[in-house]
Scaffold this motif. Structure first.
Motif, PDB file in Angstrom:
ATOM      1  N   MET A 223       0.825  -1.211   0.000  1.00  0.00           N
ATOM      2  CA  MET A 223       0.000   0.000   0.000  1.00  0.00           C
ATOM      3  C   MET A 223       0.859   1.261   0.000  1.00  0.00           C
ATOM      4  SD  MET A 223      -3.358  -0.817   2.353  1.00  0.00           S
ATOM      5  CE  MET A 223      -3.882   0.904   2.168  1.00  0.00           C
ATOM      6  N   ARG A 234     -10.036   1.869  -4.308  1.00  0.00           N
ATOM      7  CA  ARG A 234     -10.421   1.379  -2.985  1.00  0.00           C
ATOM      8  C   ARG A 234     -11.791   0.698  -3.009  1.00  0.00           C
ATOM      9  NH1 ARG A 234     -13.046   5.512   0.532  1.00  0.00           N
ATOM     10  NH2 ARG A 234     -13.957   7.094  -0.808  1.00  0.00           N
ATOM     11  N   PRO A 283      -7.559  -0.577   2.052  1.00  0.00           N
ATOM     12  CA  PRO A 283      -7.530   0.601   1.181  1.00  0.00           C
ATOM     13  C   PRO A 283      -8.792   1.449   1.282  1.00  0.00           C
ATOM     14  CG  PRO A 283      -6.725  -1.330   0.012  1.00  0.00           C
ATOM     15  CD  PRO A 283      -7.279  -1.822   1.307  1.00  0.00           C
TER      16      PRO A 283
END
Length: 370
Positions: A223, A234, A283
């Motif tokens: 990430m 996301r 995310p």
């Protein structure tokens, strides 16, 4: 301390502890059941622990990456890292361990012969966890995960005279592959007769589960490396997480996949799929904006989550079960016991957090370096 918190991580931590507690609530209504909804709810409790594992790896891996970026790669820095981790995890653990011992003595029950193993976290290192202070199984996994890979990482800094983030990635991948060998050994040398056998002898054993935390290490590395990609995708990530997780459990239900009949699936595929699903939540959650009301709820649950996890089952739920015959109670009476369970859990957790855990954390932040 509150200003340093990441709201999205508080949300994840709150979801994880809620899944654990909700799964335990079902035992106040049904001790034994074949109801698929109840069984799935209890499965979600196990998923909550896996979510904690990935979160721990994400946080600890992130701290190690920050140390690498700031040049804190000496063994003295490693000792500081361990001190801060131990002041976060050990005080609550040993407090609740003592409370469990005191409770057994009050009830007149014999103490387990393996009690001393709880001190070095060896009670489930290679064998199934004893039937005492059962929440401790996950703490053993976390403690050894914090010890082993960081030590090897800092040893690699010393040996190769490199302090690059790629070394972090390589050491993490090597550890995951090395731990996979223990899973192969388990598969070829173990006979499983039930889900409980697999859960106690594999899912809750240190050598077979440390990789769940190391997947969190990989998550934070990926990430950080591809931040823009995850920011833009996301929603796709959380959609994949829900699809994979839901689809996997539908297949398990439809084809009646059980550890005693499909051990390979449960050893090599099921838990990694669960961990991947948990990882794909990050995310999306990391970019959540704080809600005025729910933000306070998530903050409360998140900060008390460790205490809630340690006390809700062995100390409170089992005590309720010992004093009430659940099967003989009316639904309304079970509802009252549920309310009692939740009130006692939150009250006891609040006391531990306010008068024990938080003062220790303030001491750590004041006297132990970053």
């Amino acid at each position: 301390m509150r200003s340093k918190r990441v709201y999205g991580l508080d949300v994840i931590r709150s979801i994880a502890i809620s899944l654990v507690v909700i799964s335990h609530c079902t035992f106040l209504f049904y001790t034994e059941t074949n109801n698929p909804i109840i069984l799935f709810t209890r499965t979600l409790g196990a998923v909550g622990v896996d979510l904690f594992f990935v979160l721990s790896g994400y946080l600890i891996g992130g701290l190690l990456l920050k140390n690498i970026e700031s040049g804190k790669t000496s063994f003295s820095d490693l000792i500081t890292f361990w001190k801060r981790r131990w002041l976060r995890t050990l005080p609550n653990y040993f407090l609740v361990l003592v409370l469990n011992v005191v409770l057994l003595l009050i009830l007149g029950d014999a103490l387990p012969k393996s009690l001393w193993l709880y001190i070095p976290f060896l009670q489930n290192f290679i064998n199934p966890h004893p039937d005492f202070f059962t929440e401790a199984w996950s703490l053993s996994i976390e403690e050894y995960a914090y010890l082993l890979l960081p030590f090897l990482l800092y040893l690699s800094f010393f040996m190769f005279k490199k302090q690059h983030k790629k070394l972090f990635l390589k050491v993490t991948l090597i550890m995951i592959v090395a731990l996979f060998a223990f899973k192969i050994s388990y598969y070829f040398n173990t006979h499983v007769t039930s889900y409980k056998d697999w859960s106690s002898g594999f899912r809750k054993v240190v050598l077979y589960r440390m990789d769940a935390i190391y997947f969190g290490f990989l998550l934070v590395y990926i990430m950080n490396t591809y931040a823009t990609f995850f920011k833009q995708n996301r929603k796709i990530c959380i959609s994949i997480a829900c699809t994979v997780f839901g689809g996997t459990h539908l297949l398990i239900y439809h084809y009646s996949l059980l550890p005693q009949t499909h051990l390979g699936f449960y050893v090599f595929f099921y838990l990694p799929i669960v961990v991947l699903s948990c990882a794909l939540l990050f995310p999306y959650c990391i970019q959540l904006k704080q809600h005025k009301f729910f933000g306070k709820v998530f903050y409360f649950l998140s900060t008390r989550s460790y205490a809630i996890y340690l006390v809700n089952y062995s100390l409170i739920l089992l005590s309720i079960q010992r004093n009430f015959k659940i099967e003989q109670l009316a639904f309304f009476e079970k509802g009252l016991l549920l309310l009692l369970f939740l009130v006692l859990t939150l009250s006891m957790s609040q006391m531990i957090y306010a008068f024990f855990e938080r003062p220790i954390l303030f001491y750590r932040d004041k006297h132990v370096g970053d």
